[in-house]
Design an enzyme around this catalytic site. Structure first.
Site, PDB file in Angstrom:
ATOM      1  N   HIS A  85     -10.104 -30.800  -0.236  1.00  0.00           N
ATOM      2  CA  HIS A  85     -11.333 -31.115   0.396  1.00  0.00           C
ATOM      3  C   HIS A  85     -12.216 -32.266  -0.216  1.00  0.00           C
ATOM      4  O   HIS A  85     -12.283 -32.365  -1.476  1.00  0.00           O
ATOM      5  CB  HIS A  85     -12.396 -29.772   0.007  1.00  0.00           C
ATOM      6  N   LEU A  86     -12.610 -33.073   0.617  1.00  0.00           N
ATOM      7  CA  LEU A  86     -13.398 -34.159   0.208  1.00  0.00           C
ATOM      8  C   LEU A  86     -15.038 -33.960  -0.011  1.00  0.00           C
ATOM      9  O   LEU A  86     -15.390 -33.333   0.994  1.00  0.00           O
ATOM     10  CB  LEU A  86     -13.031 -35.277   1.125  1.00  0.00           C
ATOM     11  N   HIS A  87     -15.510 -34.179  -1.050  1.00  0.00           N
ATOM     12  CA  HIS A  87     -16.835 -33.944  -0.957  1.00  0.00           C
ATOM     13  C   HIS A  87     -17.654 -35.275  -0.681  1.00  0.00           C
ATOM     14  O   HIS A  87     -17.356 -36.329  -1.056  1.00  0.00           O
ATOM     15  CB  HIS A  87     -17.367 -33.921  -2.542  1.00  0.00           C
TER      16      HIS A  87
END
Ligand SMILES: [Zn+2]
Length: 127
Positions: A85-87
């Site tokens: 997951h990319l923040h």
């Protein structure tokens, strides 16, 4: 109105349930990817797409200063979720103390999307 969820062909993008900034979204590939340590050079276009999706949800929420955003990944084992997951955080200039630590550039627990792409590019050159 706040856009809290966007879906693409192969990505979803949604607001973090524990926001660390005024704008805090996660971009997640629909297909299971493990974490950023398992990514290979072939995944660079995917990371690029994730960044585009991140910028897109910010813009849809009327946040347009792309110099004041941070996008990156938690480096295992400092990652509580095993699905890549990319923040996406903004505005970076207003991050609180804790968020500045958790999403810190050049730390051994957080890697920015730009750094990750660079690492993936170099990986193949080295081998
Ligand atoms: Zn994370």
């Amino acid at each position: 109105m706040l856009v809290a969820f966007l879906q693409y062909e192969d990505l979803v993008c949604f607001r973090d349930i524990r926001p660390g900034a005024q704008h805090h979204y996660l971009v997640v590939p629909i297909e299971h990817m493990g974490n950023c340590k398992t990514l290979k050079k072939d995944h660079i276009p995917l990371v690029g797409k994730m960044m585009e999706a991140g910028k897109n949800i910010l813009q849809q929420n009327n946040f347009t200063d792309l110099n004041d955003i941070r996008m990156g990944f938690h480096w295992p084992p400092f990652c509580s979720v095993s699905h890549l997951h990319l923040h996406v955080l903004a505005p970076v200039s207003q991050l609180g103390f804790l968020s500045r630590m958790i999403y810190r550039i050049n730390s051994y627990w957080f890697v920015t999307a730009e750094q990750l792409i660079e690492q993936l590019q170099n990986e193949n050159a080295a081998s």
